[in-house]
Enzyme design. Structure first.
Site, short mmCIF file in Angstrom:
data_model
loop_
_atom_site.label_atom_id
_atom_site.label_comp_id
_atom_site.label_asym_id
_atom_site.label_seq_id
_atom_site.Cartn_x
_atom_site.Cartn_y
_atom_site.Cartn_z
N LEU A 206 -37.01 31.41 7.13
CA LEU A 206 -36.74 29.97 7.11
C LEU A 206 -37.06 29.45 5.72
O LEU A 206 -38.09 29.79 5.15
CB LEU A 206 -37.63 29.23 8.12
CG LEU A 206 -37.40 29.44 9.62
CD1 LEU A 206 -38.51 28.76 10.41
CD2 LEU A 206 -36.04 28.90 10.03
N HIS A 207 -36.17 28.62 5.17
CA HIS A 207 -36.51 28.03 3.87
C HIS A 207 -35.79 26.73 3.57
O HIS A 207 -36.17 26.02 2.64
CB HIS A 207 -36.19 29.03 2.74
CG HIS A 207 -34.73 29.11 2.40
ND1 HIS A 207 -33.83 29.85 3.15
CD2 HIS A 207 -34.00 28.54 1.41
CE1 HIS A 207 -32.63 29.74 2.62
NE2 HIS A 207 -32.70 28.94 1.58
N ARG A 208 -34.76 26.37 4.31
CA ARG A 208 -33.97 25.20 3.93
C ARG A 208 -34.75 23.90 4.12
O ARG A 208 -35.52 23.76 5.08
CB ARG A 208 -32.66 25.16 4.72
CG ARG A 208 -31.70 26.26 4.33
CD ARG A 208 -30.32 26.05 4.90
NE ARG A 208 -29.44 27.14 4.51
CZ ARG A 208 -28.74 27.19 3.37
NH1 ARG A 208 -28.81 26.18 2.52
NH2 ARG A 208 -27.98 28.22 3.10
N ARG A 239 -41.36 28.43 -0.30
CA ARG A 239 -41.18 27.05 0.13
C ARG A 239 -41.73 26.84 1.53
O ARG A 239 -42.38 25.82 1.81
CB ARG A 239 -39.68 26.69 0.10
CG ARG A 239 -39.40 25.26 0.55
CD ARG A 239 -37.92 24.99 0.70
NE ARG A 239 -37.74 23.57 0.97
CZ ARG A 239 -37.59 22.64 0.04
NH1 ARG A 239 -37.59 22.99 -1.23
NH2 ARG A 239 -37.44 21.37 0.37
#
Length: 367
Positions: A206-208, A239
Site C-alpha cells: 500500500l502506498h497511494r 510512505r
C-alpha cells in the site's frame, strides 16, 4: 543518436532496465539522469545493482517535498543538463513528478520528447499520476503506448498521429527475472518474520495517498488485511510507514506481518511464492497478472483494465464495507483460466522502443 533517460522512482528504474540493455546493444549514446525523487536505498540503489542498470551519469538529488516543490526542483536541475548534453531525444517514463518535469524542461528547450507507457488513463483526477501522464502525453512528440487500450485513449484525445504501439517493457524485465528466479539464480526473498514461504500467504503493498493520508481510511485497510484468513506479508513502503506512525496506526495487527520493500527479483520471487496479491500499485497489478497470481486492487479504478477483464485482478475500493467472509473469499479466490491473448506484448518492447525512436521523423522542434 543521443538519448537521455530521465528516471527518479522505483517503477521507472524497473522500466529502465530493459531499455538500458536494448540501447547497450546499439550504437546509440544513452545517458541516464536520476532525479533522486526516490532516494531511499530500498527504492533506488538496489534496482541499479539488482537489475544490472549502469550507474546514472547524472544524479540530481532532488529528494522529497510537495508535488509542486519536487516538480519545480527537477525542472530547475534538468535545464543545465539538457543544455550541456543537447540530446536527440529525451525519454521519460510513466507518470511521476520526474516524468512531467522532464517532459516540460525538454519541450521548453525544443528537444524532442518520447513518453514510455503513454496513453494509460485511470480517469481519476484525484491521482497526481493522472495529471502527470495526461500533461506528458500532450506535450510529447512520440507516444510509446503499451497496449491497444492505451492507443484508443490517445486517439480519443486527438493524439493518434503521435502514438505508436510499442508493447510493455515491464513484460521484458518481469519475464526475464521470473525465469531467473525459477532457475534458482536469485536467493529467496526476505519475507517478514512469521511468514513461511512454503505455506500459503498473501503478498501486499500500500502506498497511494488516497489510501494512506486519511487516518480512518488507512486504519480500515490495515484492519481488513489483518482479518484475512491467510498470513499477510506486507512490504511496507516508506510512505506507508511514515503515515502510519503519524496517525498512530499499528501496521502489524491480526494476520499482518510487516517487512521492508523488496528489490525487484525479491518482489518477483515473493509473488511467485504467494497465494495471491493485494495492492494499490499500478505495476504490481500487472506483475501479478504476468506471474499468474490473482490480485485484489484496493482502488476504485485501474489503468490496466486488461487484468480485470481477464478475471486475474478484482477492484475492491472499500474492503471494510464487505463482510469478512466476502473480503477473504475475494482475496483467496481461485485463479481464472489462462488468458487467450498477451495484451502487454511479447517481451521485446524495449527493442521496439529503440527502433521507433530511430525511425521517427516528426519529433524535432529545433529551429
Amino acid at each position: 543518436m543521443k538519448v537521455i533517460s530521465v528516471v527518479g522512482a522505483r517503477p521507472q528504474l524497473v522500466k529502465l532496465a530493459p531499455i538500458a540493455a536494448a540501447f547497450a546493444k546499439s550504437d546509440h549514446q544513452h545517458v541516464i539522469v536520476h532525479t533522486g525523487q526516490h532516494y531511499d536505498a530500498d527504492l533506488s540503489d538496489v534496482f541499479f545493482s539488482g537489475l544490472g542498470i549502469p550507474d546514472p551519469h547524472v544524479h540530481l538529488g532532488v529528494g522529497s517535498g510537495s508535488h509542486g516543490v519536487q516538480t519545480g526542483a527537477v525542472l530547475t536541475a534538468l535545464d543545465p543538463v539538457f543544455e550541456k548534453e543537447r540530446p536527440d531525444w529525451v525519454l521519460v517514463y510513466g507518470d511521476t513528478n520526474s516524468t512531467v518535469a522532464g517532459a516540460l524542461s525538454a519541450v521548453k528547450m525544443h528537444l524532442p520528447v518520447a513518453h514510455l507507457e503513454a496513453g494509460l488513463r485511470s480517469f481519476n483526477r484525484r491521482m497526481p499520476e493522472e495529471h502527470n501522464r495526461v500533461l506528458t502525453d500532450h506535450c510529447a512528440d512520440l507516444l510509446l503506448a503499451p497496449t491497444e487500450e492505451a492507443m484508443r485513449h490517445l486517439a480519443n484525445e486527438g493524439l493518434a498521429h503521435r502514438a505508436r504501439l510499442a508493447g510493455d517493457v515491464m513484460v521484458d524485465i518481469c519475464l526475464r527475472i521470473r525465469d531467473a528466479v525459477l532457475a534458482g539464480e536469485h536467493p529467496a526473498p526476505a519475507l517478514p518474520d512469521g511468514i513461511d514461504p512454503t505455506e500459503p500467504f498473501v503478498f501486499a503493498t500500500l502506498h497511494r495517498p488516497d489510501n494512506t493520508d486519511d487516518p480512518q481510511r488507512l486504519s480500515d485497510l490495515i484492519t481488513a488485511l489483518g482479518k484475512l484468513p491467510l498470513p499477510v506479508a506486507l512490504a511496507a513502503h516508506p510512505r506507508l510507514v511514515a503515515r502510519a506512525e503519524e496517525h498512530g496506526i499499528k501496521l502489524a495487527q491480526g494476520n499482518v506481518h510487516v517487512g521492508r520493500p523488496l528489490p525487484y527479483a525479491g518482489l518477483v520471487s515473493a509473488v511467485l511464492a504467494s497465494a495471491s496479491v493485494v495492492t494499490d500499485s499500478g505495476g504490481l497489478q500487472k506483475e501479478a497478472f504476468l506471474l499468474r497470481r490473482v490480485c485484489t486492487t484496493v482502488r476504485p479504478e485501474t489503468e490496466w483494465v486488461e487484468t480485470v477483464a481477464s478475471g486475474w485482478n478484482t477492484l475492491v475500493p472499500d474492503p471494510h464495507r464487505l463482510s469478512d467472509h466476502d473480503w477473504g473469499t475475494t482475496v483467496t479466490r481461485t485463479a481464472p483460466p489462462e488468458p487467450s491473448t498477451s495484451p502487454y506484448g511479447d517481451g521485446r518492447a524495449a527493442e521496439n522502443v529503440v527502433r521507433l525512436m530511430e525511425s521517427w521523423e516528426g519529433g524535432s522542434r529545433r529551429a
